[in-house]
Design a protein around this motif. Structure first.
Motif, short mmCIF file in Angstrom:
data_model
loop_
_atom_site.label_atom_id
_atom_site.label_comp_id
_atom_site.label_asym_id
_atom_site.label_seq_id
_atom_site.Cartn_x
_atom_site.Cartn_y
_atom_site.Cartn_z
N SER A 15 0.81 -1.22 0.00
CA SER A 15 0.00 0.00 0.00
C SER A 15 0.84 1.27 0.00
CB SER A 15 -0.94 0.01 1.21
OG SER A 15 -0.19 0.11 2.43
N LEU A 16 2.12 1.16 0.41
CA LEU A 16 3.04 2.28 0.36
C LEU A 16 4.18 1.95 -0.59
CD1 LEU A 16 3.22 3.31 4.14
CD2 LEU A 16 1.94 4.42 2.31
N GLY A 17 4.92 3.00 -0.98
CA GLY A 17 5.93 2.84 -2.03
C GLY A 17 7.26 2.32 -1.53
N PHE A 18 7.26 1.16 -0.89
CA PHE A 18 8.51 0.56 -0.42
C PHE A 18 9.40 0.25 -1.62
CE2 PHE A 18 5.37 -1.05 2.83
CZ PHE A 18 5.74 -0.16 3.82
N ALA A 19 10.68 0.62 -1.51
CA ALA A 19 11.59 0.51 -2.65
C ALA A 19 12.82 -0.32 -2.28
CB ALA A 19 12.03 1.90 -3.10
N PRO A 20 12.90 -1.55 -2.78
CA PRO A 20 14.15 -2.33 -2.62
C PRO A 20 15.24 -1.74 -3.52
CG PRO A 20 12.26 -3.72 -3.28
CD PRO A 20 11.87 -2.28 -3.51
N HIS A 21 16.39 -2.38 -3.49
CA HIS A 21 17.54 -1.95 -4.29
C HIS A 21 18.30 -3.19 -4.74
CE1 HIS A 21 20.04 -2.87 -0.77
NE2 HIS A 21 19.07 -2.28 -0.07
N GLU A 22 19.23 -3.00 -5.63
CA GLU A 22 20.03 -4.14 -6.08
C GLU A 22 20.73 -4.77 -4.87
OE1 GLU A 22 23.10 -5.37 -9.64
OE2 GLU A 22 23.32 -3.39 -8.72
N GLY A 23 20.59 -6.07 -4.73
CA GLY A 23 21.12 -6.78 -3.57
C GLY A 23 20.04 -7.23 -2.62
N SER A 24 18.88 -6.56 -2.64
CA SER A 24 17.78 -6.99 -1.78
C SER A 24 17.34 -8.41 -2.13
CB SER A 24 16.59 -6.04 -1.93
OG SER A 24 16.89 -4.75 -1.46
N PHE A 25 17.42 -8.74 -3.43
CA PHE A 25 16.99 -10.06 -3.90
C PHE A 25 18.08 -10.67 -4.78
CE2 PHE A 25 13.03 -7.50 -3.43
CZ PHE A 25 12.55 -8.15 -2.30
N ALA A 26 19.30 -10.70 -4.24
CA ALA A 26 20.47 -11.09 -5.02
C ALA A 26 20.39 -12.50 -5.58
CB ALA A 26 21.73 -10.94 -4.16
N SER A 27 19.67 -13.39 -4.90
CA SER A 27 19.61 -14.78 -5.37
C SER A 27 18.78 -14.93 -6.64
CB SER A 27 19.02 -15.68 -4.27
OG SER A 27 17.61 -15.57 -4.21
N ARG A 28 18.07 -13.88 -7.00
CA ARG A 28 17.16 -13.97 -8.15
C ARG A 28 17.82 -13.61 -9.47
NH1 ARG A 28 12.78 -16.65 -5.75
NH2 ARG A 28 12.98 -16.10 -3.54
#
Length: 282
Positions: A15-28
């Motif tokens: 519901s809010l604009g949470f923003a990951p970054h490179e490395g948040s999901f490195a296994s993907r």
């Protein structure tokens, strides 16, 4: 509706604009794969401090990936400090570093346009022990006003980030949201606001919700990170559920950068990261 907006995923949009970054999901996978995965989990924004150091072709690929997923681009760092040298000194008697800072801001405009970015982060430099603090403040206000004049015609907001001196960045000039408020009011421009990184603020000052309340008119961007550890919500002492409720009550429309690491390595840590944001997004 969520499935159609997220490339076939059944994950609900946050519901809010949470923003990951490179490395948040490195296994993907690489950058583009991580953006796609984040979108499939319901994230609607992304941020990339290191964007200026990326080749132009990679910047363009990132921008296209975000547009294809209807994701908002958050901040990148427009003028990276020289951390090991404790520079720049934007309040110094010599104005050369102020001019170099403004040159960085000018060169960042094309990067922002390429990325469809509406915000760029700046750090207001380090303290100069040779110059009275009030003189430094006046000079920082002056240079931030000049920088605001550069970015305003392009619809970009420059957000100044206060940093803690107790754990991470000893010697920086801007150390609290309140100090950022004073500078922003002095600048008096819609193009110059505060980046409220709550990890830094908790270490330096605490009292997070009252600080946000008092300084809200000058806050243009927010970042999360728990303390101690600078990892996802729920791993430290900050009550991020209450922070989210407060932001929702203010109808905050912007991006919330996930400016932290994962407390657990690998895919298990990525799953925990997503679960932590689901938990506070109530």
């Amino acid at each position: 509706m969520a499935g159609a907006q997220n490339g076939g995923s059944n994950a609900a949009r946050f519901s809010l604009g949470f923003a990951p970054h490179e490395g948040s999901f490195a296994s993907r996978g690489g950058l583009i794969e991580q953006i796609a995965f984040a979108a499939d989990q319901g994230f609607t924004a992304w941020e990339d401090n290191e964007a200026p150091s990326r080749p132009v072709a990679e910047q363009k690929r990132m921008a296209k990936a975000l547009r294809d997923r209807s994701m908002t681009m958050g901040v990148f760092v427009a003028s990276m400090p020289k951390w090991a040298q404790s520079r720049p000194l934007l309040g110094a008697n010599d104005g050369a570093e102020r001019e170099a800072f403004l040159a960085d801001v000018r060169s960042s405009i094309e990067i922002a346009k390429r990325l469809d970015a509406k915000w760029m982060t700046v750090v207001t430099g380090f303290m100069d022990p040779k110059v009275p603090v009030d003189i430094q403040t006046a000079r920082v206000i002056d240079v931030m006003r000049r920088a605001g004049d550069i970015v305003a015609p392009h619809g970009i907001t420059m957000v100044m980030e206060p940093l803690n001196t107790r754990t991470n960045h000893p010697g920086v000039y801007m150390q609290s949201i309140a100090q950022g408020f004073a500078v922003a009011r002095g600048v008096n421009s819609s193009a110059v606001k505060i980046l409220a990184d709550l990890y830094h603020e908790q270490i330096q000052s605490g009292n997070l919700i009252p600080a946000l309340e008092m300084c809200w008119s000058e806050i243009g961007y927010i970042q999360f990170g728990d303390n101690p550890g600078r990892n996802e919500p729920g791993t430290g002492e900050i009550n991020y559920s209450n922070i989210v409720k407060w932001l929702r009550s203010r109808h905050y429309p912007g991006v919330i950068g996930m400016e932290h690491g994962n407390s657990i390595e690998g895919r298990a840590g990525e799953d925990r990261l997503i679960a932590a944001y689901r938990q506070i997004d109530q």
